[in-house]
Design a protein around this motif. Structure first.
Motif, PDB file in Angstrom:
ATOM      1  N   TRP A   1       0.683 -45.054  23.220  1.00  0.00           N
ATOM      2  CA  TRP A   1       1.324 -43.938  23.887  1.00  0.00           C
ATOM      3  C   TRP A   1       0.431 -42.725  23.709  1.00  0.00           C
ATOM      4  N   GLN A   2      -0.268 -42.314  24.760  1.00  0.00           N
ATOM      5  CA  GLN A   2      -1.282 -41.263  24.666  1.00  0.00           C
ATOM      6  C   GLN A   2      -0.779 -39.892  25.112  1.00  0.00           C
ATOM      7  N   TYR A   3       0.488 -39.609  24.921  1.00  0.00           N
ATOM      8  CA  TYR A   3       0.996 -38.268  25.191  1.00  0.00           C
ATOM      9  C   TYR A   3       0.207 -37.271  24.345  1.00  0.00           C
ATOM     10  N   TYR A   4      -0.081 -37.659  23.097  1.00  0.00           N
ATOM     11  CA  TYR A   4      -0.964 -36.881  22.234  1.00  0.00           C
ATOM     12  C   TYR A   4      -2.335 -37.536  22.340  1.00  0.00           C
ATOM     13  N   LEU A   5      -3.152 -37.015  23.232  1.00  0.00           N
ATOM     14  CA  LEU A   5      -4.439 -37.613  23.572  1.00  0.00           C
ATOM     15  C   LEU A   5      -5.292 -37.824  22.326  1.00  0.00           C
ATOM     16  N   GLY A   6      -5.717 -39.070  22.121  1.00  0.00           N
ATOM     17  CA  GLY A   6      -6.519 -39.423  20.960  1.00  0.00           C
ATOM     18  C   GLY A   6      -5.713 -40.064  19.835  1.00  0.00           C
ATOM     19  N   TYR A   7      -4.419 -40.233  20.046  1.00  0.00           N
ATOM     20  CA  TYR A   7      -3.541 -40.853  19.039  1.00  0.00           C
ATOM     21  C   TYR A   7      -4.071 -42.230  18.668  1.00  0.00           C
ATOM     22  N   CYS A   8      -4.257 -42.458  17.375  1.00  0.00           N
ATOM     23  CA  CYS A   8      -4.757 -43.738  16.868  1.00  0.00           C
ATOM     24  C   CYS A   8      -3.881 -44.253  15.732  1.00  0.00           C
ATOM     25  N   ILE A   9      -3.984 -45.539  15.500  1.00  0.00           N
ATOM     26  CA  ILE A   9      -3.282 -46.194  14.400  1.00  0.00           C
ATOM     27  C   ILE A   9      -4.343 -46.885  13.547  1.00  0.00           C
TER      28      ILE A   9
ATOM     29  N   ALA B   1     -14.119 -35.843  19.060  1.00  0.00           N
ATOM     30  CA  ALA B   1     -13.941 -36.248  20.451  1.00  0.00           C
ATOM     31  C   ALA B   1     -12.911 -35.399  21.198  1.00  0.00           C
ATOM     32  N   PHE B   2     -11.846 -34.968  20.510  1.00  0.00           N
ATOM     33  CA  PHE B   2     -10.724 -34.348  21.207  1.00  0.00           C
ATOM     34  C   PHE B   2     -10.449 -32.889  20.823  1.00  0.00           C
ATOM     35  N   HIS B   3     -11.016 -32.408  19.758  1.00  0.00           N
ATOM     36  CA  HIS B   3     -10.875 -31.011  19.322  1.00  0.00           C
ATOM     37  C   HIS B   3      -9.416 -30.555  19.220  1.00  0.00           C
ATOM     38  N   PRO B   4      -8.593 -31.293  18.487  1.00  0.00           N
ATOM     39  CA  PRO B   4      -7.201 -30.847  18.335  1.00  0.00           C
ATOM     40  C   PRO B   4      -7.111 -29.620  17.434  1.00  0.00           C
ATOM     41  N   ARG B   5      -5.991 -28.941  17.524  1.00  0.00           N
ATOM     42  CA  ARG B   5      -5.715 -27.804  16.640  1.00  0.00           C
ATOM     43  C   ARG B   5      -5.417 -28.307  15.240  1.00  0.00           C
TER      44      ARG B   5
ATOM     45  N   TYR C   1      -2.162 -30.244  19.752  1.00  0.00           N
ATOM     46  CA  TYR C   1      -2.901 -29.276  20.553  1.00  0.00           C
ATOM     47  C   TYR C   1      -2.097 -28.001  20.750  1.00  0.00           C
ATOM     48  N   ASP C   2      -2.792 -26.922  21.103  1.00  0.00           N
ATOM     49  CA  ASP C   2      -2.122 -25.649  21.359  1.00  0.00           C
ATOM     50  C   ASP C   2      -1.123 -25.757  22.512  1.00  0.00           C
ATOM     51  N   HIS C   3      -1.380 -26.646  23.454  1.00  0.00           N
ATOM     52  CA  HIS C   3      -0.497 -26.770  24.613  1.00  0.00           C
ATOM     53  C   HIS C   3       0.693 -27.716  24.378  1.00  0.00           C
ATOM     54  N   ASP C   4       0.845 -28.251  23.147  1.00  0.00           N
ATOM     55  CA  ASP C   4       2.014 -29.094  22.852  1.00  0.00           C
ATOM     56  C   ASP C   4       3.283 -28.304  23.142  1.00  0.00           C
ATOM     57  N   PRO C   5       4.218 -28.895  23.885  1.00  0.00           N
ATOM     58  CA  PRO C   5       5.457 -28.165  24.171  1.00  0.00           C
ATOM     59  C   PRO C   5       6.313 -27.940  22.921  1.00  0.00           C
ATOM     60  N   ASP C   6       6.221 -28.834  21.961  1.00  0.00           N
ATOM     61  CA  ASP C   6       6.999 -28.722  20.722  1.00  0.00           C
ATOM     62  C   ASP C   6       6.050 -28.654  19.535  1.00  0.00           C
ATOM     63  N   VAL C   7       5.192 -27.664  19.527  1.00  0.00           N
ATOM     64  CA  VAL C   7       4.090 -27.584  18.572  1.00  0.00           C
ATOM     65  C   VAL C   7       4.554 -27.603  17.111  1.00  0.00           C
ATOM     66  N   LEU C   8       5.747 -27.137  16.826  1.00  0.00           N
ATOM     67  CA  LEU C   8       6.222 -27.094  15.442  1.00  0.00           C
ATOM     68  C   LEU C   8       7.158 -28.245  15.082  1.00  0.00           C
ATOM     69  N   LYS C   9       7.367 -29.178  16.005  1.00  0.00           N
ATOM     70  CA  LYS C   9       8.297 -30.280  15.764  1.00  0.00           C
ATOM     71  C   LYS C   9       7.534 -31.584  15.533  1.00  0.00           C
ATOM     72  N   PRO C  10       8.181 -32.539  14.862  1.00  0.00           N
ATOM     73  CA  PRO C  10       7.524 -33.840  14.641  1.00  0.00           C
ATOM     74  C   PRO C  10       7.280 -34.572  15.964  1.00  0.00           C
TER      75      PRO C  10
END
Length: 126
Positions: free
Chosen positions: A37-45, A80-84, A106-115
């Motif tokens: 699920w790449q809603y958070y681009l670069g998410y890895c396990i 690769a992705f330069h996250p905040r 990322y700065d553009h996360d709609p719920d930047v302070l939520k899990p």
């Protein structure tokens, strides 16, 4: 000891047949998978090669190597992705095989302070 019912043990048994879109990297003590699920681009396990459900089940040398590999993966995601920020989560409630979720934030996360799991639950309901 590998579990025949564990989905990560099954993936590890067939790691050479994983697609290039799924397998990010093979480390000596773990494998890095691209999160499905790449809603958070670069998410890895990051999945431990040895089946264990708790960190304390790894020997000290395995645990240190596993954490070092996680840091290498984190550096690669950052480059690769330069996250905040990166969020690291180790749960194991659904799949009791050691695996860390690395979520770039990322700065553009709609719920930047939520899990991140709140967004995952919303997406699964939609």
């Amino acid at each position: 000891m590998p579990s025949v019912e564990c989905p990560f043990c099954l993936q590890l048994a067939h790691v050479d047949s994983l697609s290039r879109e799924e397998l990010v990297w093979q480390f000596p003590h773990s494998i890095a998978l691209l999160g499905p699920w790449q809603y958070y681009l670069g998410y890895c396990i990051l999945v431990a090669r040895r089946h264990a459900s708790e960190l304390n089940e790894l020997s000290e040398s395995e645990r240190v190597a596993y954490f070092n590999e996680m840091c290498l993966l984190a550096k690669a995601i950052e480059a690769a992705f330069h996250p905040r920020k990166l969020n690291y989560e180790l749960l194991g409630n659904q799949v009791p095989h050691l695996h860390w979720h690395l979520f770039p934030r990322y700065d553009h996360d709609p719920d930047v302070l939520k899990p991140v799991w709140l967004a995952v639950e919303r997406a699964e309901r939609d």
